[in-house]
Design an enzyme around this catalytic site. Structure first.
Site, PDB file in Angstrom:
ATOM      1  N   GLU A 167       0.798  -1.232   0.000  1.00  0.00           N
ATOM      2  CA  GLU A 167       0.000   0.000   0.000  1.00  0.00           C
ATOM      3  C   GLU A 167       0.831   1.284   0.000  1.00  0.00           C
ATOM      4  OE1 GLU A 167      -3.085   0.089   2.919  1.00  0.00           O
ATOM      5  OE2 GLU A 167      -3.912  -1.835   2.341  1.00  0.00           O
ATOM      6  N   GLU A 361      -5.331  -8.485   0.932  1.00  0.00           N
ATOM      7  CA  GLU A 361      -5.976  -8.132   2.205  1.00  0.00           C
ATOM      8  C   GLU A 361      -7.433  -7.791   1.954  1.00  0.00           C
ATOM      9  OE1 GLU A 361      -4.318  -4.956   4.584  1.00  0.00           O
ATOM     10  OE2 GLU A 361      -2.271  -5.666   4.215  1.00  0.00           O
TER      11      GLU A 361
HETATM   12  C1  FCB Z   1      -4.388  -1.949   5.547  1.00  0.00           C
HETATM   13  C2  FCB Z   1      -2.998  -2.308   6.038  1.00  0.00           C
HETATM   14  C3  FCB Z   1      -2.974  -3.361   7.100  1.00  0.00           C
HETATM   15  C4  FCB Z   1      -4.136  -3.231   8.059  1.00  0.00           C
HETATM   16  C5  FCB Z   1      -5.442  -3.073   7.336  1.00  0.00           C
HETATM   17  C6  FCB Z   1      -6.660  -2.976   8.232  1.00  0.00           C
HETATM   18  O1  FCB Z   1      -4.395  -0.644   5.059  1.00  0.00           O
HETATM   19  O2  FCB Z   1      -2.202  -2.742   4.967  1.00  0.00           O
HETATM   20  O3  FCB Z   1      -1.732  -3.319   7.724  1.00  0.00           O
HETATM   21  O4  FCB Z   1      -3.905  -2.232   8.968  1.00  0.00           O
HETATM   22  O5  FCB Z   1      -5.400  -1.950   6.510  1.00  0.00           O
END
Ligand code: FCB
Length: 456
Positions: A167, A361
Site C-alpha cells: 500500500e 488483504e
Molecule cells: C491496511 C494495512 C494493514 C491493516 C489493514 C486494516 O491498510 O495494509 O496493515 O492495517 O489496513
C-alpha cells in the site's frame, strides 16, 4: 447461512499479517527502531499510547502460530519482513539474528505445507533512514534495493512469491500529507514525492529480486479504492471524482502499468511542483514488468464537488474535492461495507494491470469479546467475509483473473493509529495472556477452505 459458492481450481486461500503489527520484541534480536516506534512514542499519535509491544509476541510464538495456520487449513501465508531487524543501520551489515527469524518462519511454513508470500516493506522503515530523509530522499531507492537483495538472497531458494511494497498510498500520502501514519508529516507536496520515490524503490528492487530468485513471481500490493460521486453528478462532481481517482489510483496504476503519470494529475499539481522530481529513466524503472498484482481493498471512497479554490482533503491535486461520509452499514472502523465496490475495483485492477490478481488483504474490524462459552461470536465478520467472497466470485465470472484471497488478518494485532482497539483477526488475541482463540469467522473460513479442497 451456508456459503457454498465455488472457486476455480488452484484458487489459493490465505491470511495476512505485517511485521510491526504482530511481532512485538521491538528491542530484541538486534532490531533497531522503525519510524513506527518513534511515531507511537509521541503522545496523541496512537490510541491509548499503544506501541509495537507486546503486539502478538509473534517473534517468540512463531512456531505455535504456524501450527494454528495449519489448523485453519491455510494454503498460503502473507507476512512482511522488518527492515530494522534485518539491516539495523538501514544500509550495510545484515543482522544474522534478524534474518534468521524469517528463515525459520519460512521453513516452518513449508514444513506445514503453507506457501509463503513475502512482503518486503509494510511501513516499518528504519528510523536511521528517516533521519536521512526517508522516502523524501531519492536515495531510498538504492537503500531499498540493498535491503531487498539481503532478504531475497537469503530466502529466495525457498520463497517464490515476492511483494515489494504494501500500500504505497498509505506510506506516502497518509504518512507525509495527512500525518495519520509515520513519520507524521502534513505537507501536500511531500506525499507526492514520497509516492514517486516508493515507486522508484519498487522498480529498483524488481530486477534484483529476479536476479537472486530465478522463477520468482514478483508483485506489488496496492490499495486502490473505487471513488464514488453523487447519484446525479454535476460536471464539478465528476471533476472531483477524477481528481480523487488520480490521487488514490492513477498515481500508481499509470506509472506501474502504463509507464507514465496521468497528464491531468500533473496539471492538477502544477502549482506544487514543476515535475522535476521525475528524472529521465524513472518511469521505465518503475514500469518493470510484474507477474501479478496484489490488491488490498476494504471500502470505497465517496467524494463530491466542494469549493474549487480549497483542498480540505490535503491530497495533492485534489482542489475542489470534498469527502463524503460513508453510507449504509459500517464496520467498527466506520468503514462502508460495499461488496459491489469491491467487485468493481477488482475488475478495474485486473483491467489496468493486465495481470493475475491476488486479494492480499480484505476483512473487517468488530468489537469482539470472548464469550462465557469460550468462543468468539462474530457474525458480522462472517457476513462481511461471505459478501466479499461473493463479490470476488462475480469479478472472476466477469473476466478478472483472480488467483487467491488473503483474509486480513490472521489474528488481532496493532492496528496502526488505532492501536489495539480495533480487532481484524479471524483469531482473537488476548494481549494480557497472549491466548489465541479462533473466532466463529475463522472456523467458517476453515470450512470454506476445506470445502474448496474437497476435504469436508
Ligand atoms: C491496511 C494495512 C494493514 C491493516 C489493514 C486494516 O491498510 O495494509 O496493515 O492495517 O489496513
Amino acid at each position: 447461512m451456508t456459503f457454498d459458492t465455488t472457486f476455480p481450481d488452484g484458487f489459493l486461500w490465505g491470511a495476512a499479517t505485517a511485521s510491526f503489527q504482530i511481532e512485538g520484541a521491538t528491542t530484541e534480536g538486534g532490531r533497531s527502531a522503525s519510524i513506527w516506534d518513534t511515531f507511537a512514542a509521541i503522545e496523541g499519535n496512537v490510541a491509548n499510547k499503544d506501541t509495537g509491544d507486546p503486539a502478538c509476541e509473534h517473534y517468540h510464538r512463531m512456531p505455535q502460530d504456524v501450527v494454528m495456520m495449519k489448523a485453519l487449513g491455510l494454503d498460503a501465508y502473507r507476512f512482511s519482513v522488518a527492515w530494522p531487524r534485518v539491516i539495523p543501520d538501514g544500509v550495510g551489515a545484515v543482522n544474522a539474528e534478524g534474518i534468521d527469524f524469517y528463515d525459520r518462519l519460512v521453513d516452518q511454513l513449508l514444513d506445514n505445507g503453507i506457501r509463503p508470500f513475502v512482503t518486503l516493506y509494510h511501513w516499518d522503515l528504519p528510523q536511521v533512514l528517516d533521519d536521512r530523509g526517508g522516502w523524501l530522499s531519492r536515495d531510498s531507492a538504492p537503500w531499498f534495493g540493498e535491503y531487498a537483495a539481503a532478504v531475497v538472497g537469503r530466502l529466495g531458494d525457498r520463497v517464490r512469491n515476492w511483494t515489494t511494497l504494501n500500500e504505497p498510498w498509505c506510506s506516502s500520502f497518509l504518512s507525509y500529507s495527512l500525518a495519520h501514519h509515520a513519520p507524521g508529516h502534513a505537507d501536500e507536496l511531500e506525499g507526492l514525492l514520497a509516492a514517486h520515490h516508493l515507486m522508484l524503490a519498487h522498480g529498483t528492487a524488481v530486477p534484483i529480486i529476479r536476479d537472486l530468485c530465478p522463477g520468482a513471481e514478483v508483485s506489488i500490493t496496492l490499495n486502490p479504492t473505487q471513488v464514488l460521486g453523487p447519484q446525479d453528478p454535476t460536471a464539478a462532481d465528476l471533476d472531483a471524482v477524477r481528481r480523487a481517482d488520480n490521487n488514490y489510483n492513477g498515481v500508481f496504476y499509470s506509472p506501474l502499468f502504463h509507464g507514465e503519470y496521468p497528464n491531468s494529475m500533473l496539471e492538477d499539481v502544477a502549482h506544487l511542483t514543476d515535475g522535476s522530481f521525475i528524472h529521465d529513466g524513472d518511469l521505465s524503472t518503475i514500469s518493470a514488468p510484474l507477474d501479478n498484482l496484489g490488491v488490498n481493498n476494504y471500502f470505497p471512497t465517496r467524494v463530491r464537488a466542494g469549493d474549487p479554490g480549497a483542498n480540505p482533503t490535503r491530497l495533492a491535486g485534489c482542489e475542489g474535492v470534498e469527502a463524503v461520509a460513508p453510507q449504509g452499514a459500517l464496520t467498527d472502523m466506520g468503514w462502508e461495507q460495499n461488496p459491489g465496490a469491491h467487485r468493481q475495483i477488482l475488475l478495474r485492477s485486473a483491467h489496468e494491470s493486465g495481470l493475475p490478481v491476488y486479494i492480499t488483504e480484505n476483512g473487517s474490524a468488530w468489537a469482539d469479546t470472548v464469550s462465557a462459552d469460550g468462543a468468539v461470536h462474530d457474525p458480522e465478520r462472517t457476513a462481511y467475509l461471505h459478501s466479499h467472497l461473493q463479490a470476488v466470485r462475480e469479478a472472476i465470472d466477469e473476466g478478472a483473473d483472480i488467483r487467491g484471497y488473503f483474509a486480513w488478518s490472521l489474528m488481532d494485532n496493532f492496528e496502526w493509529a488505532f492501536g489495539y482497539d480495533k480487532r481484524f483477526g479471524i483469531v482473537h488475541v488476548d494481549y494480557d495472556s497472549q491466548v489465541r482463540t479462533i473466532k466463529d469467522s475463522g472456523h467458517e473460513y476453515a470450512r470454506i477452505i476445506a470445502a474448496h479442497h474437497g476435504r469436508s
